[in-house]
Write an enzyme that holds these catalytic residues in place. Structure first.
Site, PDB file in Angstrom:
ATOM      1  CB  CYS A 252      67.336  47.295  48.952  1.00  0.00           C
ATOM      2  SG  CYS A 252      68.139  48.636  48.095  1.00  0.00           S
TER       3      CYS A 252
ATOM      4  CG  ASP B 198      72.008  47.014  46.912  1.00  0.00           C
ATOM      5  OD1 ASP B 198      72.707  46.110  47.388  1.00  0.00           O
ATOM      6  OD2 ASP B 198      71.037  46.803  46.168  1.00  0.00           O
TER       7      ASP B 198
ATOM      8  CB  CYS C  71      73.064  41.943  46.178  1.00  0.00           C
ATOM      9  SG  CYS C  71      72.593  43.052  44.842  1.00  0.00           S
TER      10      CYS C  71
ATOM     11  CB  CYS D 188      72.311  46.863  41.244  1.00  0.00           C
ATOM     12  SG  CYS D 188      71.646  45.851  42.579  1.00  0.00           S
TER      13      CYS D 188
END
Length: 142
Positions: free
Chosen positions: A33, A35, A58, A102
């Site tokens: 993803c 991150d 992000c 996150c």
């Protein structure tokens, strides 16, 4: 979709950067993803004197990292180890469900950095006795 607090921490992240001679460094991430978070700790007398982060990801990942550093700065290592992803989400005023991972990354990066400090200092931190870094596949991205 995003709270003002999330937007503020994304636009004006706190404690950004790397740290020379950090007492503890933790990195977690899921390349799938995109991150990746790295947390640096400067610890003096069992207190987190300074904390920095570098995050590739992000806006929610950056905001979560920024908030996590704010929540542990100046705290004892025993207080910092209690940081949860729920506390990060609450402090941000919420995250969209697809972005909650996150906050999990932020929690895990802090724990990873504290574990690294404990290993280097030959200490055991209550709550991290059996710590194992989270497997990237355990973090569910959307």
């Amino acid at each position: 979709m995003y709270t003002e607090v999330v937007m503020d921490h994304f636009r004006n992240p706190r404690n950004v950067g790397s740290m020379e001679n950090a007492d503890g460094v933790g990195q977690v991430g899921n390349p799938k993803c995109g991150d990746i978070m790295k947390i640096y700790l400067k610890i003096n007398d069992e207190t987190i004197e300074d904390v920095k982060f570098e995050t590739f990801g992000c806006g929610s990942a950056i905001a979560s990292s920024s908030m996590a550093t704010e929540l542990i700065k100046g705290k004892s290592i025993n207080e910092a180890v209690e940081l949860t992803n729920k506390a990060v989400v609450e402090a941000l005023g919420g995250l969209p469900p697809v972005k909650v991972h996150c906050s999990v990354l932020a929690e895990q990066a802090v724990k990873s950095a504290l574990f690294d400090y404990a290993q280097k200092a030959g200490k055991v931190i209550k709550g991290l006795e059996n710590y194992e870094p989270i497997d990237d596949d355990e973090i569910h991205c959307h």
